[in-house]
Design a protein around this motif. Structure first.
Motif, PDB file in Angstrom:
ATOM      1  N   ILE A  80       1.299  -1.495   0.003  1.00 14.70           N
ATOM      2  CA  ILE A  80       0.358  -0.175   0.341  1.00 14.70           C
ATOM      3  C   ILE A  80       0.759   1.024  -0.274  1.00 14.70           C
ATOM      4  O   ILE A  80       1.202   1.137   0.738  1.00 14.70           O
ATOM      5  CB  ILE A  80      -0.769  -0.456   1.360  1.00 14.70           C
ATOM      6  CG1 ILE A  80      -1.546  -1.104   1.634  1.00 14.70           C
ATOM      7  CG2 ILE A  80      -1.686   1.571   1.040  1.00 14.70           C
ATOM      8  CD1 ILE A  80      -2.525  -1.409   2.366  1.00 14.70           C
ATOM      9  N   ASP A 101      -2.534  -1.048  -3.507  1.00 14.72           N
ATOM     10  CA  ASP A 101      -3.357   0.151  -3.135  1.00 14.72           C
ATOM     11  C   ASP A 101      -2.998   1.923  -2.698  1.00 14.72           C
ATOM     12  O   ASP A 101      -1.443   1.256  -2.445  1.00 14.72           O
ATOM     13  CB  ASP A 101      -4.616   0.017  -1.768  1.00 14.72           C
ATOM     14  CG  ASP A 101      -5.682   0.389  -1.726  1.00 14.72           C
ATOM     15  OD1 ASP A 101      -5.911   1.759  -2.574  1.00 14.72           O
ATOM     16  OD2 ASP A 101      -6.508   0.417  -0.354  1.00 14.72           O
ATOM     17  N   TYR A 102      -3.637   2.769  -2.364  1.00 14.95           N
ATOM     18  CA  TYR A 102      -2.882   3.878  -1.872  1.00 14.95           C
ATOM     19  C   TYR A 102      -3.719   4.851  -1.353  1.00 14.95           C
ATOM     20  O   TYR A 102      -5.314   4.979  -1.859  1.00 14.95           O
ATOM     21  CB  TYR A 102      -2.739   4.336  -4.236  1.00 14.95           C
ATOM     22  CG  TYR A 102      -1.653   5.783  -3.653  1.00 14.95           C
ATOM     23  CD1 TYR A 102      -2.463   6.788  -3.708  1.00 14.95           C
ATOM     24  CD2 TYR A 102      -0.486   5.559  -5.002  1.00 14.95           C
ATOM     25  CE1 TYR A 102      -1.493   7.998  -3.626  1.00 14.95           C
ATOM     26  CE2 TYR A 102      -0.034   6.689  -5.221  1.00 14.95           C
ATOM     27  CZ  TYR A 102      -0.213   8.082  -5.048  1.00 14.95           C
ATOM     28  OH  TYR A 102       0.600   9.143  -4.696  1.00 14.95           O
ATOM     29  N   ARG A 115      -8.324  -1.054   5.012  1.00 11.69           N
ATOM     30  CA  ARG A 115      -7.395  -1.169   3.418  1.00 11.69           C
ATOM     31  C   ARG A 115      -6.966  -2.403   3.808  1.00 11.69           C
ATOM     32  O   ARG A 115      -6.823  -2.782   2.751  1.00 11.69           O
ATOM     33  CB  ARG A 115      -6.463  -0.122   2.824  1.00 11.69           C
ATOM     34  CG  ARG A 115      -7.681   1.235   2.182  1.00 11.69           C
ATOM     35  CD  ARG A 115      -7.482   2.236   2.295  1.00 11.69           C
ATOM     36  NE  ARG A 115      -8.082   3.386   1.255  1.00 11.69           N
ATOM     37  CZ  ARG A 115      -8.472   3.533   0.228  1.00 11.69           C
ATOM     38  NH1 ARG A 115      -7.923   2.652  -0.690  1.00 11.69           N
ATOM     39  NH2 ARG A 115      -9.288   4.708   0.349  1.00 11.69           N
ATOM     40  N   VAL A 119      -6.933  -5.739   1.401  1.00 13.58           N
ATOM     41  CA  VAL A 119      -6.273  -5.904   0.852  1.00 13.58           C
ATOM     42  C   VAL A 119      -5.584  -7.415   0.894  1.00 13.58           C
ATOM     43  O   VAL A 119      -5.301  -8.673   0.228  1.00 13.58           O
ATOM     44  CB  VAL A 119      -4.678  -4.665   0.521  1.00 13.58           C
ATOM     45  CG1 VAL A 119      -3.922  -5.514  -0.254  1.00 13.58           C
ATOM     46  CG2 VAL A 119      -5.131  -3.496  -0.441  1.00 13.58           C
TER      47      VAL A 119
END
Length: 233
Positions: A80, A101-102, A115, A119
């Motif tokens: 991430i 992800d970001y 998140r 993920v």
């Protein structure tokens, strides 16, 4: 709940941010390893074997893009990206290099944790979903076998419906946009429409109709959805 294999490598040259992330992750029973520059991140990754990497872009010695590139040469461990940059170019570049992800600073720690879990579920669902349950009176969401228990009836759900309900029920009374739900459940590479969320919510409401006096996947018009726990439950 996290599992025994949930070791997180946090990479950021800001010690305060590292410590803040560490504090919140440890409360959720994650193991945390920290690195403060790109070269140290590569060394820690190879020695500690984390389950996921939280990686800042602007780092000394080696930037986050290069770290991401090097990690993805040797491993499929999810990453991430965490950065103050919010431009589309930076997001797209990170994802093209293999990031999963970001997130843009500043961020809410609870969203980062959500998140991370999303993920991990996407990248290693068989292991990560083991033992994952959300339990309310008259309702249990069980990721072991993709089923829910409504009153005393066990109902099996398709994978995406289950993941959507689990995510919402794990964050009761918290509002999410359709775009946030797409990112959490389907991922950034999903090419469909946000109305996919509406279709899955409609199906879930049918499954929950016998407890709708206690729980509801509520529509907030023009925004998104939340799993609402009614007062008195």
């Amino acid at each position: 709940m996290s599992s025994d294999f949930d070791k997180v490598l946090v990479v950021d040259d800001d010690i305060e941010i590292c410590n803040m992330i560490e504090m919140f992750l440890e409360k959720e029973k994650f193991q945390v390893v920290k690195a403060y520059d790109g070269e140290e991140a590569i060394k820690k990754f190879t020695t500690e074997m984390p389950s996921i990497v939280i990686l800042d872009i602007m780092l000394p010695k080696m930037d986050g893009y290069d770290v991401c590139r090097e990690i993805k040469k040797i491993s499929q461990v999810p990453i991430i990206m965490l950065t103050a940059k919010g431009e589309t170019f930076d997001k797209v570049l990170g994802l093209r290099l293999g990031a999963d992800d970001y997130m843009v600073k500043p961020f809410e720690p609870e969203e980062l944790i959500a998140r991370i879990r999303a993920v991990l579920r996407r990248t290693n669902p068989k292991e990560y979903n083991k033992g994952e349950k959300v339990i309310f009176p008259s309702l249990m969401v069980d990721m072991d076998d993709f089923s829910i228990k409504v009153n005393d009836e066990i109902i099996s759900l398709p994978k995406k419906e289950m993941e959507l309900l689990y995510f919402l029920a794990s964050n009761p009374n918290k509002l999410f946009t359709r775009e946030q739900l797409i990112e959490q459940i389907w991922g950034y590479d999903f090419l469909g429409e946000t109305r996919t969320v509406d279709v899955h919510v409609k199906r879930l409401r049918e499954k929950l109709k016998n407890v709708e006096d206690k729980y509801e996947i509520k529509t907030v018009w023009g925004v998104g959805y939340k799993f609402e726990v009614k007062k008195g439950v």
